[in-house]
Design a protein around this motif. Sequence first.
Motif, PDB file in Angstrom:
ATOM      1  N   PHE A  45      74.681  55.123  33.707  1.00  0.00           N
ATOM      2  CA  PHE A  45      74.744  56.445  33.410  1.00  0.00           C
ATOM      3  C   PHE A  45      73.242  57.047  33.257  1.00  0.00           C
ATOM      4  O   PHE A  45      73.297  58.269  33.673  1.00  0.00           O
ATOM      5  CB  PHE A  45      75.551  56.500  31.926  1.00  0.00           C
ATOM      6  CG  PHE A  45      76.991  56.118  32.057  1.00  0.00           C
ATOM      7  CD1 PHE A  45      77.881  56.899  32.854  1.00  0.00           C
ATOM      8  CD2 PHE A  45      77.405  55.303  31.074  1.00  0.00           C
ATOM      9  CE1 PHE A  45      79.164  56.554  32.854  1.00  0.00           C
ATOM     10  CE2 PHE A  45      78.634  54.930  31.203  1.00  0.00           C
ATOM     11  CZ  PHE A  45      79.487  55.236  31.884  1.00  0.00           C
ATOM     12  N   ALA A  46      72.409  56.235  33.005  1.00  0.00           N
ATOM     13  CA  ALA A  46      70.980  56.676  33.042  1.00  0.00           C
ATOM     14  C   ALA A  46      70.553  57.114  34.541  1.00  0.00           C
ATOM     15  O   ALA A  46      69.944  58.386  34.914  1.00  0.00           O
ATOM     16  CB  ALA A  46      69.937  55.709  32.483  1.00  0.00           C
ATOM     17  N   LEU A  49      77.600  56.601  41.480  1.00  0.00           N
ATOM     18  CA  LEU A  49      79.094  56.677  40.906  1.00  0.00           C
ATOM     19  C   LEU A  49      79.613  55.318  41.615  1.00  0.00           C
ATOM     20  O   LEU A  49      80.320  54.506  40.888  1.00  0.00           O
ATOM     21  CB  LEU A  49      79.606  57.650  41.342  1.00  0.00           C
ATOM     22  CG  LEU A  49      79.426  59.208  40.701  1.00  0.00           C
ATOM     23  CD1 LEU A  49      80.201  60.324  41.150  1.00  0.00           C
ATOM     24  CD2 LEU A  49      79.882  58.875  39.190  1.00  0.00           C
ATOM     25  N   ALA A  50      79.353  55.056  42.880  1.00  0.00           N
ATOM     26  CA  ALA A  50      79.915  53.906  43.350  1.00  0.00           C
ATOM     27  C   ALA A  50      79.201  52.561  42.763  1.00  0.00           C
ATOM     28  O   ALA A  50      79.897  51.491  42.564  1.00  0.00           O
ATOM     29  CB  ALA A  50      79.504  53.946  44.969  1.00  0.00           C
ATOM     30  N   VAL A  51      78.005  52.452  42.671  1.00  0.00           N
ATOM     31  CA  VAL A  51      77.291  51.521  42.096  1.00  0.00           C
ATOM     32  C   VAL A  51      77.859  51.233  40.532  1.00  0.00           C
ATOM     33  O   VAL A  51      78.205  50.139  40.275  1.00  0.00           O
ATOM     34  CB  VAL A  51      75.851  51.711  41.761  1.00  0.00           C
ATOM     35  CG1 VAL A  51      75.178  50.508  41.067  1.00  0.00           C
ATOM     36  CG2 VAL A  51      75.265  51.739  43.283  1.00  0.00           C
ATOM     37  N   ALA A  52      78.381  52.167  39.789  1.00  0.00           N
ATOM     38  CA  ALA A  52      78.797  52.089  38.630  1.00  0.00           C
ATOM     39  C   ALA A  52      80.233  51.304  38.721  1.00  0.00           C
ATOM     40  O   ALA A  52      80.732  51.012  37.556  1.00  0.00           O
ATOM     41  CB  ALA A  52      78.892  53.450  37.922  1.00  0.00           C
ATOM     42  N   GLY A  97      81.170  50.562  33.809  1.00  0.00           N
ATOM     43  CA  GLY A  97      79.745  51.549  33.796  1.00  0.00           C
ATOM     44  C   GLY A  97      79.100  51.218  32.835  1.00  0.00           C
ATOM     45  O   GLY A  97      79.406  50.934  31.456  1.00  0.00           O
ATOM     46  N   THR A  98      77.786  50.993  32.900  1.00  0.00           N
ATOM     47  CA  THR A  98      76.904  50.613  31.984  1.00  0.00           C
ATOM     48  C   THR A  98      75.831  51.629  31.629  1.00  0.00           C
ATOM     49  O   THR A  98      75.681  52.540  32.396  1.00  0.00           O
ATOM     50  CB  THR A  98      75.975  49.530  32.396  1.00  0.00           C
ATOM     51  OG1 THR A  98      75.032  49.873  33.466  1.00  0.00           O
ATOM     52  CG2 THR A  98      76.990  48.238  32.752  1.00  0.00           C
ATOM     53  N   VAL A 156      80.213  63.417  34.793  1.00  0.00           N
ATOM     54  CA  VAL A 156      79.458  62.280  34.324  1.00  0.00           C
ATOM     55  C   VAL A 156      79.661  62.517  32.655  1.00  0.00           C
ATOM     56  O   VAL A 156      79.803  61.316  32.325  1.00  0.00           O
ATOM     57  CB  VAL A 156      77.899  62.621  34.528  1.00  0.00           C
ATOM     58  CG1 VAL A 156      77.107  61.684  33.995  1.00  0.00           C
ATOM     59  CG2 VAL A 156      77.690  62.506  36.141  1.00  0.00           C
ATOM     60  N   GLU A 157      79.894  63.486  32.167  1.00  0.00           N
ATOM     61  CA  GLU A 157      80.200  63.573  30.483  1.00  0.00           C
ATOM     62  C   GLU A 157      81.623  62.911  30.361  1.00  0.00           C
ATOM     63  O   GLU A 157      81.785  62.147  29.610  1.00  0.00           O
ATOM     64  CB  GLU A 157      80.088  64.876  30.275  1.00  0.00           C
ATOM     65  CG  GLU A 157      78.781  65.639  30.123  1.00  0.00           C
ATOM     66  CD  GLU A 157      78.043  64.730  29.099  1.00  0.00           C
ATOM     67  OE1 GLU A 157      78.387  64.246  28.196  1.00  0.00           O
ATOM     68  OE2 GLU A 157      76.657  64.432  29.606  1.00  0.00           O
TER      69      GLU A 157
END
Length: 234
Positions: free
Chosen positions: A126-127, A156-159, A121-122, A205-206
């Motif tokens: 997260f943005a 989430l899937a993209v990350a 994840g980048t 997410v956190e």
Amino acid sequence: MSEIDVEQAVRADGAKALARYLIEEISSGRLAVGYKLPAERELSEQFNASRGAVRRVLGELKNRGLITQTVGSGTFVAAVPQPESAQADAKRDIGITSPAELMQARLLIEPLMPSLIVQFGTSRDFARMDECLERSEAAQTVEEFERWDGALHEALAVATHNSFFQQILELATRIREQGEWGRLKQRSLTPERRKTYEHQHRALVEALKDRDEATARRLMEDHLVQIQKNLFSR
């Protein structure tokens, strides 16, 4: 949606060229879901179009669900357009998938994603998640909340930066757009349950930002189990 649809909404040659470029690049996947577009000023200079014309092009793409825009964050690719024939084929392919079957599959698949997200994840990923959280929390209708809830799970899937998970979540999104899922969500989504979902989303997410795989996986499982219980309880 075709290039012609967007081009008809603008008049200047530069704006038409910009519309054509964005549709082609998004459709081909060269601008992937989650990709941040250049600023309006840069697009204006690159395509020799006024800032107003650039805004109109972006507005048309936003109205069609292909991009999202957030003040302070920027403009992001949100979806890849499909030809009408492909959309029809996709609807036929998913027509026999029930909401219960969808939730069973999600419970098996989505808890696997945190392992990849914490590795790959980048900050841009997260943005995008933060944007989805903010938009879902600000939603005024169940339909709007559901759309941004789905967008979060797509983010989430993209990350994961794994095309398999992205394709699986795209399929899940199409199933969620069917009438039966919407009826179940309308019936089950009380204000209290929505608040619970929002807290669960934030915590998940956190945990991902902290690269805490174990906690993120547990939170994902708990969230999906809660959705399943709420959807099908009487």
